[in-house]
Write an enzyme that holds these catalytic residues in place. Sequence first.
Site, PDB file in Angstrom:
ATOM      1  N   SER A 174       0.840  -1.211   0.000  1.00 56.71           N
ATOM      2  CA  SER A 174       0.000   0.000   0.000  1.00 56.71           C
ATOM      3  C   SER A 174       0.874   1.261   0.000  1.00 56.71           C
ATOM      4  O   SER A 174       0.493   2.288  -0.572  1.00 56.71           O
ATOM      5  CB  SER A 174      -0.972   0.006   1.187  1.00 56.71           C
ATOM      6  OG  SER A 174      -0.287   0.136   2.401  1.00 56.71           O
ATOM      7  N   ARG A 190      22.364 -15.465   3.928  1.00 58.57           N
ATOM      8  CA  ARG A 190      22.024 -14.036   3.820  1.00 58.57           C
ATOM      9  C   ARG A 190      23.053 -13.306   2.942  1.00 58.57           C
ATOM     10  O   ARG A 190      22.711 -12.439   2.148  1.00 58.57           O
ATOM     11  CB  ARG A 190      22.005 -13.435   5.234  1.00 58.57           C
ATOM     12  CG  ARG A 190      21.486 -12.020   5.305  1.00 58.57           C
ATOM     13  CD  ARG A 190      21.493 -11.506   6.719  1.00 58.57           C
ATOM     14  NE  ARG A 190      20.535 -12.182   7.571  1.00 58.57           N
ATOM     15  CZ  ARG A 190      19.232 -11.916   7.609  1.00 58.57           C
ATOM     16  NH1 ARG A 190      18.735 -10.977   6.841  1.00 58.57           N
ATOM     17  NH2 ARG A 190      18.426 -12.580   8.406  1.00 58.57           N
ATOM     18  N   MET A 206      10.795  -7.110   4.361  1.00 56.38           N
ATOM     19  CA  MET A 206      10.962  -7.846   5.618  1.00 56.38           C
ATOM     20  C   MET A 206      12.287  -8.610   5.689  1.00 56.38           C
ATOM     21  O   MET A 206      12.347  -9.722   6.209  1.00 56.38           O
ATOM     22  CB  MET A 206       9.799  -8.837   5.802  1.00 56.38           C
ATOM     23  CG  MET A 206       8.432  -8.208   5.694  1.00 56.38           C
ATOM     24  SD  MET A 206       8.195  -6.902   6.907  1.00 56.38           S
ATOM     25  CE  MET A 206       7.757  -7.892   8.307  1.00 56.38           C
ATOM     26  N   ARG A 207      13.340  -8.025   5.150  1.00 52.62           N
ATOM     27  CA  ARG A 207      14.672  -8.634   5.241  1.00 52.62           C
ATOM     28  C   ARG A 207      15.618  -7.587   5.802  1.00 52.62           C
ATOM     29  O   ARG A 207      15.519  -6.407   5.455  1.00 52.62           O
ATOM     30  CB  ARG A 207      15.200  -9.039   3.855  1.00 52.62           C
ATOM     31  CG  ARG A 207      14.315  -9.945   3.075  1.00 52.62           C
ATOM     32  CD  ARG A 207      14.308 -11.360   3.577  1.00 52.62           C
ATOM     33  NE  ARG A 207      15.623 -11.937   3.680  1.00 52.62           N
ATOM     34  CZ  ARG A 207      15.895 -13.028   4.409  1.00 52.62           C
ATOM     35  NH1 ARG A 207      14.948 -13.610   5.093  1.00 52.62           N
ATOM     36  NH2 ARG A 207      17.117 -13.513   4.452  1.00 52.62           N
ATOM     37  N   ILE A 208      16.546  -8.040   6.643  1.00 52.87           N
ATOM     38  CA  ILE A 208      17.576  -7.113   7.124  1.00 52.87           C
ATOM     39  C   ILE A 208      18.699  -7.087   6.088  1.00 52.87           C
ATOM     40  O   ILE A 208      19.155  -8.146   5.642  1.00 52.87           O
ATOM     41  CB  ILE A 208      18.139  -7.579   8.478  1.00 52.87           C
ATOM     42  CG1 ILE A 208      17.017  -7.653   9.512  1.00 52.87           C
ATOM     43  CG2 ILE A 208      19.237  -6.643   8.963  1.00 52.87           C
ATOM     44  CD1 ILE A 208      17.445  -8.292  10.823  1.00 52.87           C
ATOM     45  N   LEU A 209      19.105  -5.891   5.697  1.00 51.47           N
ATOM     46  CA  LEU A 209      20.187  -5.778   4.720  1.00 51.47           C
ATOM     47  C   LEU A 209      21.530  -5.802   5.451  1.00 51.47           C
ATOM     48  O   LEU A 209      21.697  -5.173   6.492  1.00 51.47           O
ATOM     49  CB  LEU A 209      20.058  -4.460   3.940  1.00 51.47           C
ATOM     50  CG  LEU A 209      18.773  -4.300   3.116  1.00 51.47           C
ATOM     51  CD1 LEU A 209      18.717  -2.907   2.501  1.00 51.47           C
ATOM     52  CD2 LEU A 209      18.688  -5.371   2.032  1.00 51.47           C
ATOM     53  N   ASN A 238      13.765   3.757   5.040  1.00 51.49           N
ATOM     54  CA  ASN A 238      12.795   2.755   5.499  1.00 51.49           C
ATOM     55  C   ASN A 238      11.672   3.458   6.254  1.00 51.49           C
ATOM     56  O   ASN A 238      11.877   4.511   6.855  1.00 51.49           O
ATOM     57  CB  ASN A 238      13.494   1.772   6.446  1.00 51.49           C
ATOM     58  CG  ASN A 238      12.565   0.678   6.938  1.00 51.49           C
ATOM     59  OD1 ASN A 238      11.777   0.115   6.174  1.00 51.49           O
ATOM     60  ND2 ASN A 238      12.634   0.372   8.224  1.00 51.49           N
ATOM     61  N   HIS A 278       8.831   2.693   9.265  1.00 52.12           N
ATOM     62  CA  HIS A 278       8.604   1.714  10.329  1.00 52.12           C
ATOM     63  C   HIS A 278       7.425   2.164  11.194  1.00 52.12           C
ATOM     64  O   HIS A 278       7.356   3.336  11.585  1.00 52.12           O
ATOM     65  CB  HIS A 278       9.867   1.580  11.189  1.00 52.12           C
ATOM     66  CG  HIS A 278       9.724   0.548  12.258  1.00 52.12           C
ATOM     67  ND1 HIS A 278       9.743  -0.810  11.978  1.00 52.12           N
ATOM     68  CD2 HIS A 278       9.517   0.652  13.583  1.00 52.12           C
ATOM     69  CE1 HIS A 278       9.568  -1.485  13.100  1.00 52.12           C
ATOM     70  NE2 HIS A 278       9.428  -0.636  14.094  1.00 52.12           N
ATOM     71  N   SER A 308       7.930   6.144  11.920  1.00 52.27           N
ATOM     72  CA  SER A 308       9.262   6.734  11.737  1.00 52.27           C
ATOM     73  C   SER A 308       9.748   6.463  10.324  1.00 52.27           C
ATOM     74  O   SER A 308       9.508   5.381   9.784  1.00 52.27           O
ATOM     75  CB  SER A 308      10.273   6.103  12.714  1.00 52.27           C
ATOM     76  OG  SER A 308       9.833   6.222  14.044  1.00 52.27           O
ATOM     77  N   ASP A 351      15.962  -1.581  11.913  1.00 56.22           N
ATOM     78  CA  ASP A 351      15.152  -0.405  12.236  1.00 56.22           C
ATOM     79  C   ASP A 351      15.926   0.642  13.040  1.00 56.22           C
ATOM     80  O   ASP A 351      15.399   1.282  13.956  1.00 56.22           O
ATOM     81  CB  ASP A 351      13.879  -0.828  12.988  1.00 56.22           C
ATOM     82  CG  ASP A 351      12.996  -1.727  12.131  1.00 56.22           C
ATOM     83  OD1 ASP A 351      12.926  -1.483  10.910  1.00 56.22           O
ATOM     84  OD2 ASP A 351      12.408  -2.672  12.659  1.00 56.22           O
ATOM     85  N   GLU A 380       1.180   6.980   7.115  1.00 53.72           N
ATOM     86  CA  GLU A 380       2.284   6.549   6.246  1.00 53.72           C
ATOM     87  C   GLU A 380       2.058   6.994   4.800  1.00 53.72           C
ATOM     88  O   GLU A 380       2.991   7.463   4.139  1.00 53.72           O
ATOM     89  CB  GLU A 380       2.418   5.019   6.276  1.00 53.72           C
ATOM     90  CG  GLU A 380       2.980   4.496   7.579  1.00 53.72           C
ATOM     91  CD  GLU A 380       3.254   3.002   7.547  1.00 53.72           C
ATOM     92  OE1 GLU A 380       4.091   2.553   8.337  1.00 53.72           O
ATOM     93  OE2 GLU A 380       2.633   2.283   6.747  1.00 53.72           O
TER      94      GLU A 380
HETATM   95  C1  GRF Z   1       4.042  -0.569   6.851  1.00 53.20           C
HETATM   96  O1  GRF Z   1       3.246  -0.417   7.996  1.00 53.20           O
HETATM   97  C2  GRF Z   1       5.462  -0.179   7.120  1.00 53.20           C
HETATM   98  O2  GRF Z   1       5.597   0.762   8.145  1.00 53.20           O
HETATM   99  C3  GRF Z   1       6.108  -1.464   7.552  1.00 53.20           C
HETATM  100  O3  GRF Z   1       5.479  -2.460   6.787  1.00 53.20           O
HETATM  101  C4  GRF Z   1       4.172  -2.020   6.436  1.00 53.20           C
HETATM  102  C5  GRF Z   1       4.056  -2.201   4.948  1.00 53.20           C
HETATM  103  O4  GRF Z   1       2.739  -1.982   4.504  1.00 53.20           O
HETATM  104  N1  GRF Z   1       7.538  -1.426   7.366  1.00 53.20           N
HETATM  105  P1  GRF Z   1       2.425  -2.023   2.947  1.00 53.20           P
HETATM  106  O5  GRF Z   1       2.987  -3.334   2.390  1.00 53.20           O
HETATM  107  O6  GRF Z   1       3.068  -0.841   2.315  1.00 53.20           O
HETATM  108  O7  GRF Z   1       0.921  -1.998   2.857  1.00 53.20           O
END
Ligand code: GRF
Length: 217
Positions: free
Chosen positions: A13, A65, A90-93, A107, A109, A136, A145, A174
Amino acid sequence: MKRIVVLLSGNGSNLQAIIDNINAGNINGVIVAVISNNPQALGLKRAENENLETTVLNHLEYDSRNHFDAVLLEKLISLSPDLIVLAGFMRILTSKITDYFDGKIINIHPSLLPLYPGLNTHQKVINNKDKKHGISIHYVSSELDAGPLIAQAAFDIKEINTKELLEEKIHIIEHSMFPFVIENICLENIRWNKKLKKVIFRNMGTINDSIQRKYEI
Ligand code: GRF
């Protein structure tokens, strides 16, 4: 036009909000690729709907990794990005990537960092009976993060006290704030000064003031 690469793992989104703002002419940039580690990510469909280049790098297909990051780094270098946006990635770089693109990766968060890095931030806020929650946006380091903050927006928790309602509110913020920050990075109103190790703002006071005014959060 700044070259933007978006990395995501899920719904996308935030990608959609960025696309909508580019299409509306608000961001002086172009998304040159969307990369996902998850082949099922809805965000990939959103990108395809806009005819954006998509790449899947499924982390499960790599033995480590480091191997995954080496392939990702090579792909990123080939795209010559001005800005790499982690939008639910959802991966740590590892530092191989964060050092190479120092000051070019951001990023978003869903918490008021340094509170609650990692997952399940809404539940943690509820469990701790916090009075405030928020989001953030920060430059990315190899620590989860962490990395220098660019902007935060907070809201008071009153009647909003379920995970779902918190998530809904977070997404609304966001989708305004991430494109706004990206817009200003593309205008070079926000940049990372490597020497000073500091986020520099231009023409906008502190961005947090601008955002508070603009969105009345
Ligand atoms: C968001 O809430 C963002 O803060 C977090 O993951 C979510 C991603 O949402 N890192 P979307 O995939 O952009 O809908």
